[in-house]
Design a protein around this motif. Structure first.
Motif, PDB file in Angstrom:
ATOM      1  N   SER A 113       0.650  -1.244  -0.133  1.00 34.45           N
ATOM      2  CA  SER A 113       0.028   0.096   0.218  1.00 34.45           C
ATOM      3  C   SER A 113       0.910   1.275  -0.109  1.00 34.45           C
ATOM      4  O   SER A 113       0.488   2.191  -0.789  1.00 34.45           O
ATOM      5  CB  SER A 113      -1.018  -0.022   1.239  1.00 34.45           C
ATOM      6  OG  SER A 113      -0.316  -0.078   2.469  1.00 34.45           O
ATOM      7  N   ALA A 114       1.954   1.302   0.683  1.00 31.51           N
ATOM      8  CA  ALA A 114       2.878   2.333   0.611  1.00 31.51           C
ATOM      9  C   ALA A 114       3.440   2.353  -0.748  1.00 31.51           C
ATOM     10  O   ALA A 114       3.782   3.737  -1.362  1.00 31.51           O
ATOM     11  CB  ALA A 114       4.087   2.306   1.695  1.00 31.51           C
ATOM     12  N   ALA A 115       3.916   1.472  -1.138  1.00 33.64           N
ATOM     13  CA  ALA A 115       4.353   1.346  -2.555  1.00 33.64           C
ATOM     14  C   ALA A 115       3.688   2.064  -3.742  1.00 33.64           C
ATOM     15  O   ALA A 115       3.785   2.812  -4.592  1.00 33.64           O
ATOM     16  CB  ALA A 115       4.871   0.005  -2.965  1.00 33.64           C
ATOM     17  N   ARG A 116       2.327   1.614  -3.811  1.00 35.48           N
ATOM     18  CA  ARG A 116       1.216   2.321  -4.584  1.00 35.48           C
ATOM     19  C   ARG A 116       1.266   3.721  -4.069  1.00 35.48           C
ATOM     20  O   ARG A 116       0.909   4.502  -5.325  1.00 35.48           O
ATOM     21  CB  ARG A 116      -0.120   1.508  -4.040  1.00 35.48           C
ATOM     22  CG  ARG A 116      -0.211   0.302  -4.822  1.00 35.48           C
ATOM     23  CD  ARG A 116      -1.716  -0.299  -4.665  1.00 35.48           C
ATOM     24  NE  ARG A 116      -1.873  -1.543  -4.954  1.00 35.48           N
ATOM     25  CZ  ARG A 116      -2.086  -2.617  -4.090  1.00 35.48           C
ATOM     26  NH1 ARG A 116      -2.267  -2.334  -3.014  1.00 35.48           N
ATOM     27  NH2 ARG A 116      -2.052  -3.735  -4.488  1.00 35.48           N
ATOM     28  N   ALA A 117       1.150   4.204  -2.808  1.00 35.30           N
ATOM     29  CA  ALA A 117       0.941   5.521  -2.671  1.00 35.30           C
ATOM     30  C   ALA A 117       2.107   6.495  -3.379  1.00 35.30           C
ATOM     31  O   ALA A 117       2.167   7.539  -3.594  1.00 35.30           O
ATOM     32  CB  ALA A 117       0.902   5.838  -1.228  1.00 35.30           C
ATOM     33  N   LEU A 118       3.289   5.832  -3.317  1.00 32.66           N
ATOM     34  CA  LEU A 118       4.441   6.431  -3.683  1.00 32.66           C
ATOM     35  C   LEU A 118       4.672   6.229  -5.296  1.00 32.66           C
ATOM     36  O   LEU A 118       5.366   7.029  -5.771  1.00 32.66           O
ATOM     37  CB  LEU A 118       5.910   5.961  -3.260  1.00 32.66           C
ATOM     38  CG  LEU A 118       6.042   6.204  -1.712  1.00 32.66           C
ATOM     39  CD1 LEU A 118       7.412   5.370  -1.048  1.00 32.66           C
ATOM     40  CD2 LEU A 118       6.511   7.576  -1.566  1.00 32.66           C
ATOM     41  N   GLY A 119       3.930   5.391  -5.901  1.00 34.24           N
ATOM     42  CA  GLY A 119       4.028   5.366  -7.253  1.00 34.24           C
ATOM     43  C   GLY A 119       5.446   4.424  -7.861  1.00 34.24           C
ATOM     44  O   GLY A 119       5.969   4.677  -8.724  1.00 34.24           O
ATOM     45  N   ILE A 120       5.529   3.454  -6.912  1.00 35.51           N
ATOM     46  CA  ILE A 120       6.813   2.808  -7.141  1.00 35.51           C
ATOM     47  C   ILE A 120       6.561   1.144  -7.487  1.00 35.51           C
ATOM     48  O   ILE A 120       7.549   0.612  -7.724  1.00 35.51           O
ATOM     49  CB  ILE A 120       8.085   2.701  -6.059  1.00 35.51           C
ATOM     50  CG1 ILE A 120       7.618   1.995  -4.873  1.00 35.51           C
ATOM     51  CG2 ILE A 120       8.213   4.272  -5.730  1.00 35.51           C
ATOM     52  CD1 ILE A 120       8.534   1.924  -3.851  1.00 35.51           C
ATOM     53  N   VAL A 121       5.347   0.985  -7.649  1.00 36.94           N
ATOM     54  CA  VAL A 121       4.873  -0.503  -7.835  1.00 36.94           C
ATOM     55  C   VAL A 121       5.455  -1.132  -9.098  1.00 36.94           C
ATOM     56  O   VAL A 121       6.214  -2.026  -9.307  1.00 36.94           O
ATOM     57  CB  VAL A 121       3.421  -0.868  -7.820  1.00 36.94           C
ATOM     58  CG1 VAL A 121       3.041  -2.078  -8.283  1.00 36.94           C
ATOM     59  CG2 VAL A 121       2.900  -0.377  -6.486  1.00 36.94           C
ATOM     60  N   ARG A 122       5.481  -0.365 -10.413  1.00 40.59           N
ATOM     61  CA  ARG A 122       6.103  -0.818 -11.555  1.00 40.59           C
ATOM     62  C   ARG A 122       7.580  -0.754 -11.751  1.00 40.59           C
ATOM     63  O   ARG A 122       8.154  -1.607 -12.084  1.00 40.59           O
ATOM     64  CB  ARG A 122       5.556   0.108 -12.574  1.00 40.59           C
ATOM     65  CG  ARG A 122       4.288  -0.202 -13.006  1.00 40.59           C
ATOM     66  CD  ARG A 122       4.074   0.226 -14.661  1.00 40.59           C
ATOM     67  NE  ARG A 122       2.800  -0.470 -15.044  1.00 40.59           N
ATOM     68  CZ  ARG A 122       1.998  -0.203 -16.016  1.00 40.59           C
ATOM     69  NH1 ARG A 122       2.472   1.064 -16.934  1.00 40.59           N
ATOM     70  NH2 ARG A 122       1.038  -0.612 -16.367  1.00 40.59           N
ATOM     71  N   ALA A 123       8.136   0.159 -11.182  1.00 45.75           N
ATOM     72  CA  ALA A 123       9.607   0.205 -10.964  1.00 45.75           C
ATOM     73  C   ALA A 123      10.065  -0.971 -10.091  1.00 45.75           C
ATOM     74  O   ALA A 123      11.392  -1.465 -10.299  1.00 45.75           O
ATOM     75  CB  ALA A 123      10.022   1.605 -10.416  1.00 45.75           C
ATOM     76  N   GLY A 124       9.418  -1.075  -9.098  1.00 45.95           N
ATOM     77  CA  GLY A 124      10.232  -1.953  -7.837  1.00 45.95           C
ATOM     78  C   GLY A 124      11.097  -1.394  -6.993  1.00 45.95           C
ATOM     79  O   GLY A 124      10.944  -1.542  -5.790  1.00 45.95           O
ATOM     80  N   VAL A 125      12.145  -1.030  -7.415  1.00 49.46           N
ATOM     81  CA  VAL A 125      13.331  -0.643  -6.761  1.00 49.46           C
ATOM     82  C   VAL A 125      13.729   0.679  -7.150  1.00 49.46           C
ATOM     83  O   VAL A 125      13.819   0.928  -8.485  1.00 49.46           O
ATOM     84  CB  VAL A 125      14.453  -1.496  -6.966  1.00 49.46           C
ATOM     85  CG1 VAL A 125      15.836  -0.768  -5.981  1.00 49.46           C
ATOM     86  CG2 VAL A 125      14.228  -2.907  -6.292  1.00 49.46           C
ATOM     87  N   VAL A 126      13.596   1.739  -6.322  1.00 50.62           N
ATOM     88  CA  VAL A 126      13.932   3.144  -6.735  1.00 50.62           C
ATOM     89  C   VAL A 126      14.455   3.751  -5.648  1.00 50.62           C
ATOM     90  O   VAL A 126      14.619   3.492  -4.432  1.00 50.62           O
ATOM     91  CB  VAL A 126      12.355   3.990  -6.650  1.00 50.62           C
ATOM     92  CG1 VAL A 126      11.608   3.332  -8.055  1.00 50.62           C
ATOM     93  CG2 VAL A 126      11.827   4.075  -5.714  1.00 50.62           C
ATOM     94  N   MET A 127      15.233   4.787  -5.921  1.00 50.38           N
ATOM     95  CA  MET A 127      16.059   5.810  -5.168  1.00 50.38           C
ATOM     96  C   MET A 127      15.080   6.762  -4.222  1.00 50.38           C
ATOM     97  O   MET A 127      14.325   7.347  -4.932  1.00 50.38           O
ATOM     98  CB  MET A 127      16.871   6.849  -5.894  1.00 50.38           C
ATOM     99  CG  MET A 127      17.806   7.537  -5.002  1.00 50.38           C
ATOM    100  SD  MET A 127      18.893   6.691  -3.864  1.00 50.38           S
ATOM    101  CE  MET A 127      20.321   6.741  -4.958  1.00 50.38           C
ATOM    102  N   VAL A 128      14.786   6.711  -3.165  1.00 52.96           N
ATOM    103  CA  VAL A 128      14.143   7.467  -1.972  1.00 52.96           C
ATOM    104  C   VAL A 128      15.031   8.209  -0.912  1.00 52.96           C
ATOM    105  O   VAL A 128      16.257   7.729  -0.706  1.00 52.96           O
ATOM    106  CB  VAL A 128      13.180   6.607  -1.335  1.00 52.96           C
ATOM    107  CG1 VAL A 128      12.088   5.915  -2.370  1.00 52.96           C
ATOM    108  CG2 VAL A 128      13.725   5.553  -0.227  1.00 52.96           C
ATOM    109  N   SER A 129      14.292   9.040  -0.243  1.00 57.33           N
ATOM    110  CA  SER A 129      14.909   9.844   0.709  1.00 57.33           C
ATOM    111  C   SER A 129      14.092   9.540   1.915  1.00 57.33           C
ATOM    112  O   SER A 129      12.865   9.492   1.741  1.00 57.33           O
ATOM    113  CB  SER A 129      15.172  11.354   0.592  1.00 57.33           C
ATOM    114  OG  SER A 129      13.959  11.798   0.362  1.00 57.33           O
ATOM    115  N   ILE A 130      14.648   9.435   3.110  1.00 57.07           N
ATOM    116  CA  ILE A 130      13.898   9.093   4.294  1.00 57.07           C
ATOM    117  C   ILE A 130      14.218   9.880   5.401  1.00 57.07           C
ATOM    118  O   ILE A 130      15.486  10.276   5.673  1.00 57.07           O
ATOM    119  CB  ILE A 130      13.832   7.684   4.829  1.00 57.07           C
ATOM    120  CG1 ILE A 130      15.220   7.046   5.068  1.00 57.07           C
ATOM    121  CG2 ILE A 130      13.169   6.721   3.527  1.00 57.07           C
ATOM    122  CD1 ILE A 130      15.214   5.569   5.862  1.00 57.07           C
ATOM    123  N   ASP A 131      13.343  10.373   6.296  1.00 58.60           N
ATOM    124  CA  ASP A 131      13.683  10.860   7.464  1.00 58.60           C
ATOM    125  C   ASP A 131      12.588  10.781   8.459  1.00 58.60           C
ATOM    126  O   ASP A 131      11.576  10.088   8.241  1.00 58.60           O
ATOM    127  CB  ASP A 131      13.871  12.424   7.435  1.00 58.60           C
ATOM    128  CG  ASP A 131      12.782  13.171   6.720  1.00 58.60           C
ATOM    129  OD1 ASP A 131      13.225  14.388   5.853  1.00 58.60           O
ATOM    130  OD2 ASP A 131      11.774  12.772   6.882  1.00 58.60           O
TER     131      ASP A 131
END
Length: 98
Positions: A80-98
């Protein structure tokens, strides 16, 4: 004068700057159907909230697991978080977290 402004800004943002990370993220399937946005992180405390940002999308996830255990990845997010971020198709992406 500029150094003083930089130091003041660093003090104000202290905890968030110290905990900020960027790196590769992936997502995991199936771990529940509640739709809750959760994630796995190697060192953040269970129950803590983490803001994950990717290409203008930003969500909050609750840490409920340890991982990822793949070299080079800093976080695994729920489907559900991947869907909200729009990364489901890509699978692995560069993100920033804090």
């Amino acid at each position: 004068m500029r150094v003083a402004k930089v130091c003041a800004t660093a003090l104000l943002l202290g905890s968030s700057v110290a905990n900020a990370e960027s790196g590769m993220a992936s997502y995991y399937r199936g771990v529940g159907t509640s739709g809750e946005m959760t994630c796995a992180h190697r060192s953040r405390a269970f129950g803590s909230l983490v803001r994950v940002s990717y290409r203008g999308h930003s969500i909050q996830c609750r840490v409920n697991d340890r991982g990822p255990f793949v070299r080079g990845r800093i976080i695994d997010v729920s489907t559900s978080a991947a869907r909200a971020l729009g990364i489901v198709r890509a699978g692995v992406v560069m993100v920033s977290i804090d």
